[in-house]
Design an enzyme around this catalytic site. Structure first.
Site, PDB file in Angstrom:
ATOM      1  CD  GLU A  13      -4.734   6.388   7.964  1.00  0.00           C
ATOM      2  OE1 GLU A  13      -4.968   5.544   7.086  1.00  0.00           O
ATOM      3  OE2 GLU A  13      -4.823   6.158   9.186  1.00  0.00           O
TER       4      GLU A  13
ATOM      5  CG  ASP B  16      -4.898  -0.902  -1.779  1.00  0.00           C
ATOM      6  OD1 ASP B  16      -5.529  -1.974  -1.780  1.00  0.00           O
ATOM      7  OD2 ASP B  16      -4.611  -0.275  -0.739  1.00  0.00           O
TER       8      ASP B  16
END
Length: 232
Positions: free
Chosen positions: A13, A200
């Site tokens: 990230e 997701d």
């Protein structure tokens, strides 16, 4: 002078941001490596906090105490809580709360930390609006949403749990660090924004979708942050 703390829970990230910054020094505290320098002409401190709310809170407090950051951006990935928010899309926080706090027995609303006097932590409006506009420039092929982000120390991969969290908190996405970063920033009076790219759907397919899409989702979030920095 402004100095922006940029937190990602996982290396993927923040690794692209680290690779592009002009590094001035590295500082190790609480088993975390804080990289201080410049990115896009802006003074920054970039750090991988580690996963979960305790790591995130400790990291944020160090940024406030040891680096005197003036703004905090938390970039990362999350599970969608709304059908219309697809994998790859971005959610920019309006506010953030802990979905796993429950002190209702003493009269507090579900999710409220006792004695704070508030249920959620409000995002800095300037940072949020800037994040939305920069996302449209940096990631024109995806959609960006503003809404509540909810956090807890669990990976949500069960449809019933997802539905319960959505019903109780009306969140747009769910993850594991944002509320603690927001909580610590709020206590220190430091403006913040939580940015989440969807990896997701936080349901029974999450275990399969997450590893397939986490890198692409993180790249969207990082591109947004790069565009934001010169304009803060």
């Amino acid at each position: 002078m402004k100095k922006v703390g940029i937190i990602g829970a996982m290396e993927l990230e923040v690794e692209a941001l680290k690779g592009k910054m002009e590094l001035k020094r590295k500082v190790e505290k609480a088993s975390m490596e804080f990289l201080e320098g410049a990115l896009e002409g802006t003074e920054v401190v970039v750090v991988r906090s580690g996963i979960g709310k305790v790591n995130a809170a400790v990291c944020t407090q160090i940024l406030c105490d040891c680096f005197q950051v003036t703004h905090i951006i938390n970039t990362g990935i999350a599970g969608s809580l709304k059908n219309e928010i697809d994998i790859g899309d971005i959610v920019v926080s309006t506010d953030v709360l802990h979905h796993d706090v429950d002190v209702q027995v003493f009269g507090y609303p579900l999710g409220e930390v006792p004695q704070l006097g508030r249920l959620s932590f409000p995002t800095d409006e300037h940072l949020a609006q800037l994040a939305v506009s920069c996302c449209k420039e940096a990631n024109p092929d995806i959609s960006v949403y503003r809404g509540r982000i909810v956090s807890g120390d669990q990976f949500i991969s069960d449809k019933e749990v997802k539905e319960r969290i959505t019903k109780n908190f009306q969140g747009f996405c769910v993850e594991m660090e944002g509320a603690s970063i927001a909580h610590a920033a709020y206590l220190n009076h430091v403006p913040f924004v939580i940015i989440r790219a969807i990896s997701d759907k936080a349901d029974d397919s999450a275990e399969m979708d997450y590893p397939a899409f986490e890198k692409a989702a993180a790249a969207h979030s990082e591109a947004l942050v790069e565009h934001m920095l010169p304009r803060i």
